[in-house]
Write a protein that holds these residues in place. Structure first.
Motif, PDB file in Angstrom:
ATOM      1  N   GLU A   1       3.688  -2.556 -47.882  1.00 38.13           N
ATOM      2  CA  GLU A   1       4.348  -3.757 -48.381  1.00 38.13           C
ATOM      3  C   GLU A   1       5.530  -4.176 -47.506  1.00 38.13           C
ATOM      4  O   GLU A   1       5.731  -5.368 -47.244  1.00 38.13           O
ATOM      5  N   GLN A   2       6.311  -3.199 -47.044  1.00 38.21           N
ATOM      6  CA  GLN A   2       7.609  -3.546 -46.461  1.00 38.21           C
ATOM      7  C   GLN A   2       7.647  -3.542 -44.936  1.00 38.21           C
ATOM      8  O   GLN A   2       8.301  -4.403 -44.324  1.00 38.21           O
ATOM      9  N   PHE A   3       6.999  -2.585 -44.277  1.00 34.96           N
ATOM     10  CA  PHE A   3       7.146  -2.483 -42.828  1.00 34.96           C
ATOM     11  C   PHE A   3       6.673  -3.744 -42.083  1.00 34.96           C
ATOM     12  O   PHE A   3       7.376  -4.226 -41.185  1.00 34.96           O
ATOM     13  N   PRO A   4       5.496  -4.312 -42.396  1.00 37.44           N
ATOM     14  CA  PRO A   4       5.076  -5.512 -41.658  1.00 37.44           C
ATOM     15  C   PRO A   4       6.041  -6.690 -41.851  1.00 37.44           C
ATOM     16  O   PRO A   4       6.287  -7.459 -40.909  1.00 37.44           O
ATOM     17  N   VAL A   5       6.573  -6.840 -43.058  1.00 40.67           N
ATOM     18  CA  VAL A   5       7.527  -7.920 -43.311  1.00 40.67           C
ATOM     19  C   VAL A   5       8.790  -7.712 -42.487  1.00 40.67           C
ATOM     20  O   VAL A   5       9.297  -8.654 -41.849  1.00 40.67           O
ATOM     21  N   MET A   6       9.295  -6.480 -42.473  1.00 42.15           N
ATOM     22  CA  MET A   6      10.496  -6.188 -41.694  1.00 42.15           C
ATOM     23  C   MET A   6      10.270  -6.451 -40.215  1.00 42.15           C
ATOM     24  O   MET A   6      11.096  -7.085 -39.549  1.00 42.15           O
ATOM     25  N   MET A   7       9.152  -5.967 -39.682  1.00 39.61           N
ATOM     26  CA  MET A   7       8.891  -6.160 -38.258  1.00 39.61           C
ATOM     27  C   MET A   7       8.759  -7.641 -37.931  1.00 39.61           C
ATOM     28  O   MET A   7       9.300  -8.118 -36.923  1.00 39.61           O
TER      29      MET A   7
ATOM     30  N   ILE B   1      29.939  -2.119 -31.981  1.00 40.26           N
ATOM     31  CA  ILE B   1      28.703  -1.654 -32.624  1.00 40.26           C
ATOM     32  C   ILE B   1      28.648  -2.185 -34.052  1.00 40.26           C
ATOM     33  O   ILE B   1      29.640  -2.107 -34.795  1.00 40.26           O
ATOM     34  N   ARG B   2      27.484  -2.698 -34.419  1.00 34.74           N
ATOM     35  CA  ARG B   2      27.270  -3.197 -35.782  1.00 34.74           C
ATOM     36  C   ARG B   2      26.206  -2.327 -36.450  1.00 34.74           C
ATOM     37  O   ARG B   2      25.146  -2.069 -35.875  1.00 34.74           O
ATOM     38  N   LEU B   3      26.491  -1.886 -37.665  1.00 32.39           N
ATOM     39  CA  LEU B   3      25.566  -1.047 -38.428  1.00 32.39           C
ATOM     40  C   LEU B   3      25.050  -1.842 -39.615  1.00 32.39           C
ATOM     41  O   LEU B   3      25.834  -2.331 -40.431  1.00 32.39           O
ATOM     42  N   VAL B   4      23.717  -1.943 -39.701  1.00 35.18           N
ATOM     43  CA  VAL B   4      23.092  -2.786 -40.718  1.00 35.18           C
ATOM     44  C   VAL B   4      22.152  -1.959 -41.577  1.00 35.18           C
ATOM     45  O   VAL B   4      21.264  -1.266 -41.067  1.00 35.18           O
ATOM     46  N   SER B   5      22.348  -2.015 -42.874  1.00 32.41           N
ATOM     47  CA  SER B   5      21.412  -1.458 -43.851  1.00 32.41           C
ATOM     48  C   SER B   5      21.802  -2.043 -45.194  1.00 32.41           C
ATOM     49  O   SER B   5      22.720  -2.865 -45.288  1.00 32.41           O
ATOM     50  N   ARG B   6      21.122  -1.630 -46.221  1.00 33.31           N
ATOM     51  CA  ARG B   6      21.504  -2.134 -47.546  1.00 33.31           C
ATOM     52  C   ARG B   6      22.896  -1.651 -47.933  1.00 33.31           C
ATOM     53  O   ARG B   6      23.669  -2.390 -48.545  1.00 33.31           O
ATOM     54  N   HIS B   7      23.191  -0.406 -47.594  1.00 37.91           N
ATOM     55  CA  HIS B   7      24.504   0.160 -47.918  1.00 37.91           C
ATOM     56  C   HIS B   7      25.017   0.913 -46.692  1.00 37.91           C
ATOM     57  O   HIS B   7      25.034   2.152 -46.670  1.00 37.91           O
ATOM     58  N   PRO B   8      25.450   0.209 -45.652  1.00 39.08           N
ATOM     59  CA  PRO B   8      25.846   0.870 -44.402  1.00 39.08           C
ATOM     60  C   PRO B   8      27.121   1.690 -44.561  1.00 39.08           C
ATOM     61  O   PRO B   8      28.000   1.360 -45.371  1.00 39.08           O
ATOM     62  N   ARG B   9      27.185   2.765 -43.775  1.00 44.09           N
ATOM     63  CA  ARG B   9      28.365   3.637 -43.751  1.00 44.09           C
ATOM     64  C   ARG B   9      28.864   3.733 -42.322  1.00 44.09           C
ATOM     65  O   ARG B   9      28.068   3.920 -41.390  1.00 44.09           O
ATOM     66  N   ALA B  10      30.169   3.640 -42.140  1.00 44.82           N
ATOM     67  CA  ALA B  10      30.749   3.693 -40.804  1.00 44.82           C
ATOM     68  C   ALA B  10      30.662   5.106 -40.233  1.00 44.82           C
ATOM     69  O   ALA B  10      30.834   6.093 -40.947  1.00 44.82           O
ATOM     70  N   VAL B  11      30.389   5.175 -38.938  1.00 48.21           N
ATOM     71  CA  VAL B  11      30.453   6.435 -38.207  1.00 48.21           C
ATOM     72  C   VAL B  11      31.797   6.523 -37.476  1.00 48.21           C
ATOM     73  O   VAL B  11      32.384   7.593 -37.371  1.00 48.21           O
ATOM     74  N   HIS B  12      32.291   5.382 -36.997  1.00 50.47           N
ATOM     75  CA  HIS B  12      33.594   5.292 -36.331  1.00 50.47           C
ATOM     76  C   HIS B  12      34.406   4.187 -36.990  1.00 50.47           C
ATOM     77  O   HIS B  12      33.849   3.273 -37.607  1.00 50.47           O
ATOM     78  N   GLU B  13      35.715   4.241 -36.849  1.00 48.84           N
ATOM     79  CA  GLU B  13      36.576   3.225 -37.451  1.00 48.84           C
ATOM     80  C   GLU B  13      36.277   1.828 -36.935  1.00 48.84           C
ATOM     81  O   GLU B  13      36.479   0.833 -37.638  1.00 48.84           O
ATOM     82  N   THR B  14      35.789   1.752 -35.689  1.00 49.47           N
ATOM     83  CA  THR B  14      35.548   0.449 -35.073  1.00 49.47           C
ATOM     84  C   THR B  14      34.197  -0.155 -35.436  1.00 49.47           C
ATOM     85  O   THR B  14      33.916  -1.304 -35.067  1.00 49.47           O
ATOM     86  N   ASP B  15      33.331   0.568 -36.124  1.00 51.04           N
ATOM     87  CA  ASP B  15      32.004   0.060 -36.456  1.00 51.04           C
ATOM     88  C   ASP B  15      32.104  -1.137 -37.403  1.00 51.04           C
ATOM     89  O   ASP B  15      32.874  -1.119 -38.376  1.00 51.04           O
ATOM     90  N   GLU B  16      31.313  -2.160 -37.119  1.00 43.78           N
ATOM     91  CA  GLU B  16      31.193  -3.302 -38.023  1.00 43.78           C
ATOM     92  C   GLU B  16      30.036  -3.044 -38.979  1.00 43.78           C
ATOM     93  O   GLU B  16      28.940  -2.687 -38.552  1.00 43.78           O
ATOM     94  N   LEU B  17      30.277  -3.205 -40.276  1.00 45.99           N
ATOM     95  CA  LEU B  17      29.255  -2.930 -41.287  1.00 45.99           C
ATOM     96  C   LEU B  17      28.722  -4.235 -41.863  1.00 45.99           C
ATOM     97  O   LEU B  17      29.497  -5.120 -42.245  1.00 45.99           O
ATOM     98  N   VAL B  18      27.392  -4.336 -41.922  1.00 50.35           N
ATOM     99  CA  VAL B  18      26.743  -5.510 -42.489  1.00 50.35           C
ATOM    100  C   VAL B  18      25.670  -5.031 -43.465  1.00 50.35           C
ATOM    101  O   VAL B  18      24.789  -4.251 -43.089  1.00 50.35           O
ATOM    102  N   SER B  19      25.755  -5.506 -44.690  1.00 47.06           N
ATOM    103  CA  SER B  19      24.743  -5.187 -45.696  1.00 47.06           C
ATOM    104  C   SER B  19      23.640  -6.229 -45.639  1.00 47.06           C
ATOM    105  O   SER B  19      23.920  -7.436 -45.721  1.00 47.06           O
ATOM    106  N   ALA B  20      22.397  -5.777 -45.470  1.00 42.41           N
ATOM    107  CA  ALA B  20      21.280  -6.720 -45.387  1.00 42.41           C
ATOM    108  C   ALA B  20      19.986  -6.034 -45.767  1.00 42.41           C
ATOM    109  O   ALA B  20      19.787  -4.848 -45.506  1.00 42.41           O
ATOM    110  N   ASP B  21      19.090  -6.804 -46.359  1.00 39.26           N
ATOM    111  CA  ASP B  21      17.728  -6.383 -46.645  1.00 39.26           C
ATOM    112  C   ASP B  21      16.844  -7.019 -45.580  1.00 39.26           C
ATOM    113  O   ASP B  21      16.739  -8.256 -45.503  1.00 39.26           O
ATOM    114  N   LEU B  22      16.209  -6.212 -44.753  1.00 36.76           N
ATOM    115  CA  LEU B  22      15.439  -6.738 -43.632  1.00 36.76           C
ATOM    116  C   LEU B  22      14.159  -7.450 -44.069  1.00 36.76           C
ATOM    117  O   LEU B  22      13.477  -8.051 -43.236  1.00 36.76           O
TER     118      LEU B  22
END
Length: 306
Positions: free
Chosen positions: A79-85, A27-48
């Motif tokens: 401003e942001q939702f259409p760009v992200m989608m 499982i990969r978790l993506v956000s600007r400042h991702p936080r792990a839920v499990h030790e095995t989670d992969e964290l990726v910082s990204a601005d969509l």
């Protein structure tokens, strides 16, 4: 690999737990400042809003869940939702990922008519128009066969943890703190609420069901819809004391909005509280008849007992 975009919200956290329990630990978790839920989670910082960062974040994913939430700020949504989608659609096509979009009901008509997956969009207000726009962007791509995707749609939330909604904050959160609940607009209209862990479990199930794609799904809710008065009666029984409540009229929100921008943003939603809200999830329950749905009584008891 299954990837959650917008990974810090309550829906994404519950989704991650369900995927870890029943689907995969990859499982990969993506956000600007991702936080792990499990030790095995992969964290990726990204601005969509950044196409390159979004592409890097989803690369190698089999299923991508778009669960991004933004603060109640109409200008930010526009401003942001259409760009992200647009970016998410483009990179999922590029990397041949299946996309699961977590949607809401803001674009539905403000009436008491039952809402189904075939209900036409009639957006009123800036946030509703943004939601209609980004959902239509995805529907167009699905209809053209450009992307393997599905839409999960949910009504207003209630639930544990950091679940955010008008009902959670004004009613159940106040009861749990021993304070008098404040009912928005009317205590006598029937409400459809979705328990956030149910929404996330259902989304994980749909995302891993091949024949669920190319469709819109209403996520499962207790069909025994209660009024706010009824919900507060359930809460009273759970805590063993009578709980009074105060109904907050539309005018009070309007006055409050003159001083508080957050309250002003809520005004767009208030017409939906003046009449029954009947969100029909029978399509999901027909396809997945054994899915356990949390009853309002079970959910409310858990919230007010703490």
């Amino acid at each position: 690999m299954q990837t959650a975009l917008g990974a810090n919200g309550q829906i994404a956290e519950e989704l991650t737990r369900e995927l870890h329990r029943n689907v995969t630990h990859d499982i990969r978790l993506v956000s600007r400042h991702p936080r792990a839920v499990h030790e095995t989670d992969e964290l990726v910082s990204a601005d969509l809003r950044d196409t390159r960062a979004t592409a890097d974040a989803v690369a190698g994913s089999d299923v991508v869940y778009l669960t991004v939430g933004l603060p109640m700020d109409s200008a930010m949504w526009q401003e942001q939702f259409p760009v992200m989608m647009g970016n998410v659609i483009a990179v999922c096509r590029q990397h041949h990922c299946r996309l699961v979009f977590f949607d809401n009901t803001y674009m539905y008509p403000r009436t008491a008519a039952p809402q189904t997956e075939q209900t036409p969009f009639e957006p009123v207000g800036p946030k509703a128009r943004v939601r209609a726009h980004i959902t239509t962007m995805l529907l167009d791509q699905m209809g053209a066969g450009n992307l393997e995707a599905l839409i999960c749609r949910a009504p207003e939330f209630y639930g544990p943890g950091r679940t955010q909604s008008l009902t959670n904050s004004m009613v159940f959160g106040r009861i749990a703190k021993g304070r008098r609940p404040m009912v928005p607009v009317s205590a006598h209209t029937r409400r459809t609420l979705i328990w956030t862990p149910d929404a996330s479990r259902a989304m994980a199930l749909l995302g891993n069901t091949p024949d669920a794609y190319a469709q819109t799904w209403h996520l499962p809710c207790d069909p025994d819809r209660l009024t706010y008065r009824g919900m507060i009666a359930v809460a009273s029984a759970a805590v063993g004391r009578r709980i009074g409540y105060t109904t907050v009229p539309t005018l009070a929100f309007r006055i409050g909005g003159l001083l508080n921008p957050t309250v002003r943003e809520v005004e767009e939603l208030l017409p939906r509280y003046r009449q029954d809200n009947i969100f029909d999830s029978s399509k999901f329950m027909s396809r997945f008849p054994d899915f356990p749905v949390t009853s309002y009584r079970q959910g409310i008891q858990q919230l007010v007992e703490g």
